[in-house]
Design an enzyme around this catalytic site. Sequence first.
Site, PDB file in Angstrom:
ATOM      1  N   HIS A 258      -5.134  -6.089   3.900  1.00  0.00           N
ATOM      2  CA  HIS A 258      -5.209  -7.409   3.265  1.00  0.00           C
ATOM      3  C   HIS A 258      -4.431  -8.462   4.050  1.00  0.00           C
ATOM      4  O   HIS A 258      -3.395  -8.168   4.642  1.00  0.00           O
ATOM      5  CB  HIS A 258      -4.679  -7.325   1.827  1.00  0.00           C
ATOM      6  CG  HIS A 258      -5.369  -6.266   1.015  1.00  0.00           C
ATOM      7  ND1 HIS A 258      -4.849  -4.997   0.838  1.00  0.00           N
ATOM      8  CD2 HIS A 258      -6.559  -6.281   0.375  1.00  0.00           C
ATOM      9  CE1 HIS A 258      -5.687  -4.279   0.104  1.00  0.00           C
ATOM     10  NE2 HIS A 258      -6.727  -5.033  -0.197  1.00  0.00           N
TER      11      HIS A 258
ATOM     12  N   HIS B 115       2.361 -10.325   0.160  1.00  0.00           N
ATOM     13  CA  HIS B 115       1.664 -11.260  -0.738  1.00  0.00           C
ATOM     14  C   HIS B 115       2.642 -12.112  -1.554  1.00  0.00           C
ATOM     15  O   HIS B 115       2.239 -12.774  -2.514  1.00  0.00           O
ATOM     16  CB  HIS B 115       0.749 -10.503  -1.701  1.00  0.00           C
ATOM     17  CG  HIS B 115      -0.381  -9.778  -1.030  1.00  0.00           C
ATOM     18  ND1 HIS B 115      -1.230 -10.392  -0.135  1.00  0.00           N
ATOM     19  CD2 HIS B 115      -0.794  -8.476  -1.103  1.00  0.00           C
ATOM     20  CE1 HIS B 115      -2.123  -9.497   0.289  1.00  0.00           C
ATOM     21  NE2 HIS B 115      -1.871  -8.331  -0.270  1.00  0.00           N
TER      22      HIS B 115
ATOM     23  N   ASP C 230      -1.973  -4.465   7.741  1.00  0.00           N
ATOM     24  CA  ASP C 230      -2.423  -4.086   6.402  1.00  0.00           C
ATOM     25  C   ASP C 230      -3.888  -4.515   6.253  1.00  0.00           C
ATOM     26  O   ASP C 230      -4.343  -5.457   6.896  1.00  0.00           O
ATOM     27  CB  ASP C 230      -1.558  -4.805   5.352  1.00  0.00           C
ATOM     28  CG  ASP C 230      -1.796  -4.312   3.939  1.00  0.00           C
ATOM     29  OD1 ASP C 230      -1.022  -3.447   3.482  1.00  0.00           O
ATOM     30  OD2 ASP C 230      -2.758  -4.777   3.291  1.00  0.00           O
TER      31      ASP C 230
ATOM     32  N   ASP D 117      -3.579   0.884   4.402  1.00  0.00           N
ATOM     33  CA  ASP D 117      -4.739   0.909   3.511  1.00  0.00           C
ATOM     34  C   ASP D 117      -6.060   0.596   4.210  1.00  0.00           C
ATOM     35  O   ASP D 117      -7.102   0.544   3.570  1.00  0.00           O
ATOM     36  CB  ASP D 117      -4.521  -0.030   2.301  1.00  0.00           C
ATOM     37  CG  ASP D 117      -3.906  -1.351   2.667  1.00  0.00           C
ATOM     38  OD1 ASP D 117      -3.619  -1.582   3.852  1.00  0.00           O
ATOM     39  OD2 ASP D 117      -3.704  -2.182   1.754  1.00  0.00           O
TER      40      ASP D 117
HETATM   41 ZN   LIG Z   1      -3.014  -4.069   1.486  1.00  0.00          ZN
END
Ligand SMILES: [Zn+2]
Length: 255
Positions: free
Chosen positions: A137, A98, A135, A188
């Site tokens: 995200h 990120h 991931d 995750d």
């Molecule tokens: Zn994540």
Amino acid sequence: MKVVFHPAFHAVYTSDPAAAAGRMEAALAGLGPEVEWVEPEAAGQEDLLRAHSAAHIESIRRLGLYEIAALAAGGAIRAAEIGMSEPCFAAIRPPGHHASRDSCWGFCFFNNMAVAVLALAARGLARRVHILDFDLHYGDGTENILGSRPGVSIHNPAAAGRGSYLEEIERTLARAEADVIGVSAGFDNHLEDWGGLLLTEDYRAIGGMVREAAGRLGAGCFALLEGGYNHAVLGENVRAFLAGLSGEEERVRRE
Ligand SMILES: [Zn+2]
């Protein structure tokens, strides 16, 4: 298999879930004597400046997080270098996907994957790169820094079902053209983590797919720890992924 790790990653450097006490211990708990540990050095300013603005680097310094974030980025570079000759995993934190050129969020400060990919390019080791980010995200920072770079393809699987998610990864790897495959390995999306989708055995399968694709392409491969927050299952998921990535599974089947 070589795993890049530094004891400094045990430190609780901030209050977010990626920095939680006991998280790295949990991540490494499943790994045994098959692992050869490699201790990285921090990424240098020159390495960081390929991915980030000087202003962003300075802002991380002001947060007091420069040293730990530069060490994570250095771990990513080391894993990528080793990955050119054998599969390698970097058990690093803070995570990175990120982090954009000039900003960051989501527990990330420097984009470890981007720093590693750009270091390989600068050293003339790899020009074409396929990045798989599994991931939970979307890796917006990696897209921000590398998305328009020639020779780079980035895949964030989006399929909602477990079977279709794995098929999407397999299909995309089959089409990939690369000198190296870099994996943003966030755990995750496990059934018992925030995303609630994948089983432990799926990480083994994904590791195997990456290994197979790299073998077919004659490419290197490396993976970097991103998310994964349920300490009770993180270790077995890392262990399963590395078994697939290292080819340990194939050897067991042959013997
Ligand atoms: Zn994540």
